[in-house]
Design a protein around this motif. Structure first.
Motif, PDB file in Angstrom:
ATOM      1  N   ILE A 404       0.887  -1.037   0.031  1.00 20.47           N
ATOM      2  CA  ILE A 404      -0.076   0.101  -0.116  1.00 20.47           C
ATOM      3  C   ILE A 404       0.884   1.253   0.052  1.00 20.47           C
ATOM      4  CG2 ILE A 404      -1.667   1.318   1.308  1.00 20.47           C
ATOM      5  CD1 ILE A 404      -2.828  -1.129   2.297  1.00 20.47           C
ATOM      6  N   THR A 405       0.578   2.110  -0.944  1.00 25.02           N
ATOM      7  CA  THR A 405       1.473   3.462  -0.898  1.00 25.02           C
ATOM      8  C   THR A 405       0.491   4.714  -0.422  1.00 25.02           C
ATOM      9  OG1 THR A 405       2.477   2.806  -2.904  1.00 25.02           O
ATOM     10  CG2 THR A 405       2.477   5.326  -2.508  1.00 25.02           C
ATOM     11  N   CYS A 406       1.133   5.302   0.600  1.00 21.85           N
ATOM     12  CA  CYS A 406       0.226   6.428   1.264  1.00 21.85           C
ATOM     13  C   CYS A 406       1.104   7.789   0.911  1.00 21.85           C
ATOM     14  CB  CYS A 406       0.341   6.371   2.829  1.00 21.85           C
ATOM     15  SG  CYS A 406      -0.843   5.013   3.381  1.00 21.85           S
ATOM     16  N   ALA A 407       0.538   8.853   0.485  1.00 20.71           N
ATOM     17  CA  ALA A 407       1.133  10.116   0.262  1.00 20.71           C
ATOM     18  C   ALA A 407       0.352  11.148   1.175  1.00 20.71           C
ATOM     19  CB  ALA A 407       1.020  10.425  -1.040  1.00 20.71           C
ATOM     20  N   ILE A 408       1.185  12.232   1.367  1.00 21.60           N
ATOM     21  CA  ILE A 408       0.612  13.451   2.016  1.00 21.60           C
ATOM     22  C   ILE A 408       0.663  14.737   0.955  1.00 21.60           C
ATOM     23  CG2 ILE A 408       1.121  15.371   3.909  1.00 21.60           C
ATOM     24  CD1 ILE A 408       0.458  12.194   4.719  1.00 21.60           C
ATOM     25  N   ASP A 409      -0.524  15.053   0.812  1.00 20.95           N
ATOM     26  CA  ASP A 409      -0.629  16.061  -0.243  1.00 20.95           C
ATOM     27  C   ASP A 409       0.114  17.493   0.280  1.00 20.95           C
ATOM     28  OD1 ASP A 409      -1.385  17.193  -2.635  1.00 20.95           O
ATOM     29  OD2 ASP A 409      -3.461  17.485  -1.992  1.00 20.95           O
ATOM     30  N   ASP A 410       1.212  17.348   0.291  1.00 21.14           N
ATOM     31  CA  ASP A 410       2.262  18.396   0.796  1.00 21.14           C
ATOM     32  C   ASP A 410       3.476  17.996   0.136  1.00 21.14           C
ATOM     33  OD1 ASP A 410       4.033  19.933   2.681  1.00 21.14           O
ATOM     34  OD2 ASP A 410       2.348  20.943   2.714  1.00 21.14           O
ATOM     35  N   ILE A 422      -4.404  12.900   3.565  1.00 19.38           N
ATOM     36  CA  ILE A 422      -3.890  11.488   3.128  1.00 19.38           C
ATOM     37  C   ILE A 422      -4.280  10.819   2.035  1.00 19.38           C
ATOM     38  CG2 ILE A 422      -3.393   9.175   4.060  1.00 19.38           C
ATOM     39  CD1 ILE A 422      -3.912  10.505   7.199  1.00 19.38           C
ATOM     40  N   LEU A 423      -3.586  10.471   1.058  1.00 21.08           N
ATOM     41  CA  LEU A 423      -3.678   9.838  -0.212  1.00 21.08           C
ATOM     42  C   LEU A 423      -3.322   8.233  -0.114  1.00 21.08           C
ATOM     43  CD1 LEU A 423      -2.807  12.517  -2.811  1.00 21.08           C
ATOM     44  CD2 LEU A 423      -4.796  12.387  -1.566  1.00 21.08           C
ATOM     45  N   VAL A 424      -4.351   7.499  -0.742  1.00 23.54           N
ATOM     46  CA  VAL A 424      -3.933   6.127  -0.593  1.00 23.54           C
ATOM     47  C   VAL A 424      -4.138   5.470  -1.987  1.00 23.54           C
ATOM     48  CG1 VAL A 424      -4.775   3.887   0.310  1.00 23.54           C
ATOM     49  CG2 VAL A 424      -4.806   5.869   1.610  1.00 23.54           C
ATOM     50  N   LYS A 425      -3.195   4.473  -2.323  1.00 28.33           N
ATOM     51  CA  LYS A 425      -3.017   3.681  -3.614  1.00 28.33           C
ATOM     52  C   LYS A 425      -2.958   2.308  -3.244  1.00 28.33           C
ATOM     53  CE  LYS A 425      -1.270   5.696  -7.118  1.00 28.33           C
ATOM     54  NZ  LYS A 425      -0.568   6.226  -8.181  1.00 28.33           N
ATOM     55  N   TRP A 448      -5.486   7.777  -7.007  1.00 26.93           N
ATOM     56  CA  TRP A 448      -5.420   8.011  -5.656  1.00 26.93           C
ATOM     57  C   TRP A 448      -6.720   8.038  -4.899  1.00 26.93           C
ATOM     58  CZ3 TRP A 448      -0.769   7.625  -3.132  1.00 26.93           C
ATOM     59  CH2 TRP A 448       0.427   7.863  -3.915  1.00 26.93           C
ATOM     60  N   LEU A 449      -6.914   7.553  -3.792  1.00 28.81           N
ATOM     61  CA  LEU A 449      -7.949   7.629  -2.879  1.00 28.81           C
ATOM     62  C   LEU A 449      -7.773   8.723  -2.226  1.00 28.81           C
ATOM     63  CD1 LEU A 449     -10.742   6.876  -1.507  1.00 28.81           C
ATOM     64  CD2 LEU A 449      -9.462   5.236  -0.178  1.00 28.81           C
ATOM     65  N   ARG A 450      -8.531   9.659  -2.052  1.00 32.19           N
ATOM     66  CA  ARG A 450      -8.374  11.100  -1.303  1.00 32.19           C
ATOM     67  C   ARG A 450      -9.375  10.781  -0.037  1.00 32.19           C
ATOM     68  NH1 ARG A 450      -5.902  15.153  -4.212  1.00 32.19           N
ATOM     69  NH2 ARG A 450      -6.205  16.291  -2.294  1.00 32.19           N
ATOM     70  N   THR A 451      -8.586  10.651   1.156  1.00 28.52           N
ATOM     71  CA  THR A 451      -9.362   9.940   2.325  1.00 28.52           C
ATOM     72  C   THR A 451     -10.220  11.101   3.166  1.00 28.52           C
ATOM     73  OG1 THR A 451      -7.322  10.355   3.871  1.00 28.52           O
ATOM     74  CG2 THR A 451      -7.484   8.280   2.512  1.00 28.52           C
ATOM     75  N   GLY A 452      -9.827  12.438   2.767  1.00 25.91           N
ATOM     76  CA  GLY A 452     -10.583  13.350   3.770  1.00 25.91           C
ATOM     77  C   GLY A 452      -9.903  13.562   5.216  1.00 25.91           C
ATOM     78  N   ASP A 453      -8.706  12.554   5.561  1.00 24.02           N
ATOM     79  CA  ASP A 453      -7.747  12.795   6.592  1.00 24.02           C
ATOM     80  C   ASP A 453      -6.676  13.451   6.595  1.00 24.02           C
ATOM     81  OD1 ASP A 453      -9.871  11.149   8.476  1.00 24.02           O
ATOM     82  OD2 ASP A 453      -8.890   9.631   7.274  1.00 24.02           O
ATOM     83  N   ILE A 454      -6.499  14.102   7.728  1.00 22.62           N
ATOM     84  CA  ILE A 454      -5.093  15.105   7.423  1.00 22.62           C
ATOM     85  C   ILE A 454      -4.006  14.324   8.230  1.00 22.62           C
ATOM     86  CG2 ILE A 454      -4.226  17.551   7.934  1.00 22.62           C
ATOM     87  CD1 ILE A 454      -6.264  17.078   5.897  1.00 22.62           C
ATOM     88  N   GLY A 455      -2.891  14.238   7.827  1.00 29.15           N
ATOM     89  CA  GLY A 455      -1.641  13.853   8.794  1.00 29.15           C
ATOM     90  C   GLY A 455      -0.433  14.115   7.945  1.00 29.15           C
ATOM     91  N   TYR A 456       0.424  13.426   8.747  1.00 28.93           N
ATOM     92  CA  TYR A 456       1.901  13.572   8.266  1.00 28.93           C
ATOM     93  C   TYR A 456       2.756  12.396   8.674  1.00 28.93           C
ATOM     94  CZ  TYR A 456       2.866  14.555  13.043  1.00 28.93           C
ATOM     95  OH  TYR A 456       2.905  14.382  14.470  1.00 28.93           O
ATOM     96  N   PHE A 457       4.084  12.335   7.798  1.00 35.50           N
ATOM     97  CA  PHE A 457       5.008  11.156   8.099  1.00 35.50           C
ATOM     98  C   PHE A 457       5.993  11.747   9.061  1.00 35.50           C
ATOM     99  CE2 PHE A 457       3.057   9.242   4.502  1.00 35.50           C
ATOM    100  CZ  PHE A 457       2.814   7.930   4.963  1.00 35.50           C
ATOM    101  N   ASP A 458       6.623  10.682   9.996  1.00 40.85           N
ATOM    102  CA  ASP A 458       7.793  11.133  10.971  1.00 40.85           C
ATOM    103  C   ASP A 458       8.990  10.773  10.217  1.00 40.85           C
ATOM    104  OD1 ASP A 458       7.953   8.555  11.375  1.00 40.85           O
ATOM    105  OD2 ASP A 458       7.729   8.608  13.478  1.00 40.85           O
ATOM    106  N   GLU A 459      10.253  10.862  10.915  1.00 38.79           N
ATOM    107  CA  GLU A 459      11.550  10.536  10.269  1.00 38.79           C
ATOM    108  C   GLU A 459      11.474   8.884  10.168  1.00 38.79           C
ATOM    109  OE1 GLU A 459      12.095  10.849  14.917  1.00 38.79           O
ATOM    110  OE2 GLU A 459      10.799  11.606  13.163  1.00 38.79           O
ATOM    111  N   HIS A 460      10.602   8.049  10.682  1.00 34.91           N
ATOM    112  CA  HIS A 460      10.586   6.648  10.651  1.00 34.91           C
ATOM    113  C   HIS A 460       9.577   6.267   9.442  1.00 34.91           C
ATOM    114  CE1 HIS A 460      13.091   6.297  14.246  1.00 34.91           C
ATOM    115  NE2 HIS A 460      12.175   7.073  14.959  1.00 34.91           N
ATOM    116  N   ASP A 461       9.090   7.247   8.979  1.00 31.05           N
ATOM    117  CA  ASP A 461       7.860   7.034   7.798  1.00 31.05           C
ATOM    118  C   ASP A 461       6.500   6.502   8.538  1.00 31.05           C
ATOM    119  OD1 ASP A 461       9.316   7.820   5.513  1.00 31.05           O
ATOM    120  OD2 ASP A 461       9.872   6.056   5.069  1.00 31.05           O
ATOM    121  N   CYS A 462       6.505   6.749   9.703  1.00 28.26           N
ATOM    122  CA  CYS A 462       5.089   6.181  10.468  1.00 28.26           C
ATOM    123  C   CYS A 462       4.158   7.640  10.364  1.00 28.26           C
ATOM    124  CB  CYS A 462       5.413   6.051  12.080  1.00 28.26           C
ATOM    125  SG  CYS A 462       6.326   4.711  12.227  1.00 28.26           S
ATOM    126  N   LEU A 463       2.848   7.154  10.223  1.00 25.52           N
ATOM    127  CA  LEU A 463       1.891   7.975   9.830  1.00 25.52           C
ATOM    128  C   LEU A 463       1.231   8.501  10.952  1.00 25.52           C
ATOM    129  CD1 LEU A 463       0.164   9.385   7.539  1.00 25.52           C
ATOM    130  CD2 LEU A 463      -1.343   7.309   7.665  1.00 25.52           C
TER     131      LEU A 463
END
Length: 605
Positions: A404-410, A422-425, A448-463
Motif C-alpha cells: 500500500i502506498t500512502c502520500a501526504i498532499d504536501d 492523506i492519499l492512498v493507492k 489515488w483515494l483522497r481520504t479526507g483525513d489530515i496527517g503527516y509522516f515522521d522520520e521513521h515513515d510512520c503516519l
C-alpha cells in the motif's frame, strides 16, 4: 507530495485471489482447529465450530440459497443483526456465490433499514431474532424482497404467517441434501474478483451514508497485505468479537484476516459480559476502538486507586520499560492482578476507527499488553497502515501495510507543520460509490483515494493522523485547529468521560472554538451543580493557558446525556451539533451567552 510504500516484513505466498480462497487456505492449514466459540444466550452452553465445519455450513447455506433463486448467483442479500456465527455464514454464502453481500448496521431504525434495502435493491433479507420487528416492517413495505430468513429461533418465537419467511436451519438442511446429491452450483461457482461483491454503507459521520463497492480483489488484497506485515501466532490466538460485524474493520480483520491466521474467534455475550468473556475464553487478542480501550483503562485505574496501588504502578512502569530494553520482561509477573482480571492471556490490542490517546497506549504497553494503533477507512477495505512488531511508535498509526502506498498532499509532509490530506493507492482501494459517480470522482483522483483525513509522516515513515479535513476548524487569519487534538486534552481532565469540539461562527464573522463535555460523575472531584461548573471552567482555563490564543476554548457546555454515536462509537458531529443548535434556538439565545451551562435532555439549563 511525500510518498511511503509499505514493505513486506513476512513471507506469505499463498495464491489468495478471493475470499473463498482465504477460507480454503484456513481449512487446509488449520482444518479441525476451532474457528468459532459462542453461546446462543448468556449463561448457555459454549458451542464450537471448526474451520472445516464453518466451510461446510457456508456451503450448505449457499447451496440452499441457490436452490431458492430464480437467478442463482445474482441475489442481493442483506445480513443484519447482532454478531453471531450465523451472521458469518450468511454474509459469506452471499460472497462465495449466492450473490451480492449487503451488511447493514444493526442499530439503524426500521425506516432507515427499509431505505437501504430499497437503495440496494435487496432480494433476500437474513436477520437475527433481535430484528424480528424490523424484518416484519420491511416485509410490509418492500415487496421486492422475496425471502426473509431468520438466523436462529429464540424461545417462544414463531415465524409470521407469510410464505416469504423461513428458517436458516431449513435452508441449510435443504442445501446439505443437494450437496450429497452432487449439486455443485455453489461450491464450484466462478467468482469474479473484479466486480462488486460487497456493498457497505458508511456510517455517515460527516455526510449522508454512501454505498462503498468492494470487490473480492479489494478485500482479499487487504488480507494478504496484513499477512505480509503483521506477526501474530498462527493457530494459537483467541480473539473476542466486540465491534459490529457490518463494519469493515471487524469484518475484514475479525473474519478474513483471522481466518488466515487460524485465530479462534469468540463471540461476546454482550458488553456487560466483556470481562467475564475475556476470562472464560482465555482471550489473547482483541480488536477494538478507542472508547472501548479507554473504558477498560478507566476500570483498571479505578480498581488500582481503590486498592491504593496506582502510585506503585505508575512508579514501576518506567523501571520495567527500561528492564525490558535489556531483555528482562517482568511486566506480566508484577502486574499479574491486572492481567488475571483480563483473563490472564491477553497480550495484544489492535485499535482502529479513530485516534487513541497516547497516554492510554503508553499505560497498556507499560503493563505488558502490546497496543498497535491502526488506520483505515471503508473505502480501503479498510486497513491502510498499522503499528507492528517491527515499528510501534506510540501516537502514530504505523507504516503502510505491505504493497500500500500512502502520500501526504504536501511537498514536504514530514512534520505537523506540513500536514496534508492523506492519499492512498493499492489493490485494496474500492471500486467506487454505488450509483454515485460524482462522489466517486471527488475521491478517486489520478489513481489515488483522497481520504479526507489530515496527517503527516515522521522520520521513521510512520503516519500520524491530526484530524479530518471536514471537522478541521479554519480561522479568519488562515490558521487551523483540529478538534481531535483539543478533545484529547479535555478527555484527560478527571471527571470528563468524552468531549466534542467544533468551530462556532461568531458575530465578528470569525470562528470560536466550542466544546461539549460529557461528565464521568464517578470520577468528578466535586459535587453540586455550581461546583461542577466552576471546576470545568477552571480546567478549561488551564488547557487554554497551554495553547495559542486563537485555539482557546471560548464556549463550553457540559452534559450527562449520551452523545450521538455510530456503532463504532464515533461521535456523529453534525447530528450532535444539530441538537445543540435546536436547544439554543429553543432558548432564543446564542452559544456565547451559555458558557458553562448544562445540556440536559436536548435543552440548555
Amino acid at each position: 507530495m511525500y510518498q511511503v510504500t509499505g514493505q513486506a516484513k513476512l513471507t506469505f505466498d499463498e495464491p489468495i485471489e478471493n475470499l473463498r480462497d482465504v477460507l480454503n487456505y484456513a481449512v487446509r492449514t488449520y482444518g479441525d482447529h476451532t474457528a468459532y466459540r459462542f453461546r446462543r444466550q448468556p449463561g448457555g452452553d459454549v458451542l464450537e465450530r471448526s474451520y472445516r465445519q464453518t466451510k461446510a455450513d457456508i456451503d450448505a447455506f449457499g447451496t440452499g440459497l441457490m436452490s431458492l433463486s430464480e437467478t442463482p448467483g445474482q441475489e442481493r442479500i442483506v445480513t443484519i443483526g447482532a454478531n453471531a456465527y450465523e451472521w458469518v455464514v450468511s454474509a459469506n454464502a452471499a460472497l462465495f456465490g449466492a450473490g451480492l453481500s449487503i451488511p447493514i448496521d444493526r442499530q439503524l431504525p426500521a425506516s432507515e433499514v427499509l431505505l437501504l434495502t430499497r437503495r440496494s435493491r435487496a432480494t433476500i433479507f437474513v436477520y437475527h431474532h433481535g430484528h424480528t420487528e424490523i424484518a416484519a416492517y420491511v416485509a410490509a413495505n418492500n415487496p421486492a424482497i422475496r425471502h426473509f430468513i431468520l438466523m436462529k429461533e429464540a424461545a417462544g418465537m414463531t415465524l409470521p404467517d407469510d410464505p416469504r419467511f423461513m428458517l436458516m436451519d431449513d435452508i441449510c438442511r435443504q442445501g446439505q441434501t443437494l450437496l450429497e446429491q452432487g449439486d455443485t452450483r455453489f461450491t464450484e461457482h466462478l467468482i469474479d474478483t473484479e466486480t462488486m461483491a460487497a456493498l457497505i454503507f458508511t456510517s455517515g459521520t460527516t455526510s449522508a451514508a454512501k454505498g462503498v463497492m468492494l470487490s473480492h480483489r479489494n478485500i482479499a488484497a487487504n488480507v494478504v497485505q496484513a499477512m505480509r506485515t503483521l506477526k501474530i501466532r498462527p493457530g494459537k490466538e483467541r480473539a473476542i468479537s466486540v465491534l459490529p460485524l457490518h463494519h469493515t474493520f471487524e469484518n475484514t480483520v475479525g473474519i478474513y484476516m483471522f481466518w488466515a491466521y487460524g485465530v479462534t474467534i469468540c463471540f461476546m455475550d454482550g458488553l456487560r459480559y466483556l470481562s467475564e468473556n475475556l476470562r472464560e475464553h482465555k482471550i489473547t487478542m482483541i480488536i477494538s476502538v478507542p472508547l472501548l480501550v479507554e473504558n477498560i483503562y478507566r476500570q483498571i485505574i479505578r480498581s488500582a486507586e481503590k486498592k491504593g496501588k496506582l502510585k506503585t504502578i505508575n512508579r514501576l512502569i518506567p523501571i520495567l520499560n527500561m528492564l525490558q530494553k535489556i531483555g528482562l520482561d517482568l511486566k506480566r509477573r508484577l502486574f499479574h492482578e491486572i492481567h488475571d482480571a483480563l483473563g490472564g492471556e491477553l497480550w495484544l490490542s489492535v485499535v482502529g476507527a479513530a485516534a487513541v490517546d497516547r497516554k492510554i497506549l503508553e499505560f497498556f504497553n507499560g503493563i505488558g499488553i502490546t497496543c498497535w494503533a491502526g488506520y483505515g477507512l471503508t473505502e480501503a477495505s479498510p486497513v491502510v497502515a498499522a503499528c507492528s512488531q517491527d515499528m510501534n511508535i506510540l501516537g502514530s498509526v504505523g507504516r503502510p501495510l505491505a504493497g500500500i502506498t500512502c502520500a501526504i498532499d504536501d511537498p514536504h509532509g514530514r512534520d505537523i507543520e506540513h500536514a496534508g490530506e492523506i492519499l492512498v493507492k493499492g489493490d485494496n482501494v474500492m471500486l467506487g460509490y454505488f450509483e454515485n459517480d460524482e462522489a466517486t470522482q471527488e475521491v478517486l483522483v489520478d489513481g489515488w483515494l483522497r481520504t479526507g483525513d489530515i496527517g503527516y509522516f515522521d522520520e521513521h515513515d510512520c503516519l500520524f493522523i491530526t484530524g479530518r479535513a471536514k471537522s478541521m476548524i479554519v480561522f479568519a487569519n488562515g490558521k487551523k485547529a483540529f478538534p481531535e487534538e483539543i478533545e484529547t486534552l479535555l478527555n484527560h481532565v478527571p471527571g470528563v468521560a468524552e468531549s466534542m469540539v467544533w468551530g462556532e461562527l461568531n458575530q465578528r464573522e470569525d470562528v470560536d472554538v466550542a466544546a461539549l463535555i460529557k461528565l464521568d460523575r464517578e470520577n468528578l472531584p466535586v459535587t453540586g451543580e455550581d461546583a461542577i461548573r466552576k471546576y470545568l471552567l477552571a480546567e478549561v482555563a488551564k488547557i487554554n493557558a497551554g495553547m495559542p490564543v486563537f485555539r482557546h476554548i471560548k464556549h463550553m457546555l457540559f452534559t450527562e446525556d449520551d452523545l450521538v454515536k455510530t456503532t463504532t462509537l464515533k461521535v456523529r458531529r453534525s447530528e450532535q451539533q444539530q441538537i445543540i443548535n435546536a436547544a439554543l434556538a429553543d432558548r432564543q439565545t446564542v452559544l456565547a451567552k451559555c458558557h458553562g451551562y448544562r445540556l440536559k435532555d436536548g435543552r440548555i439549563v
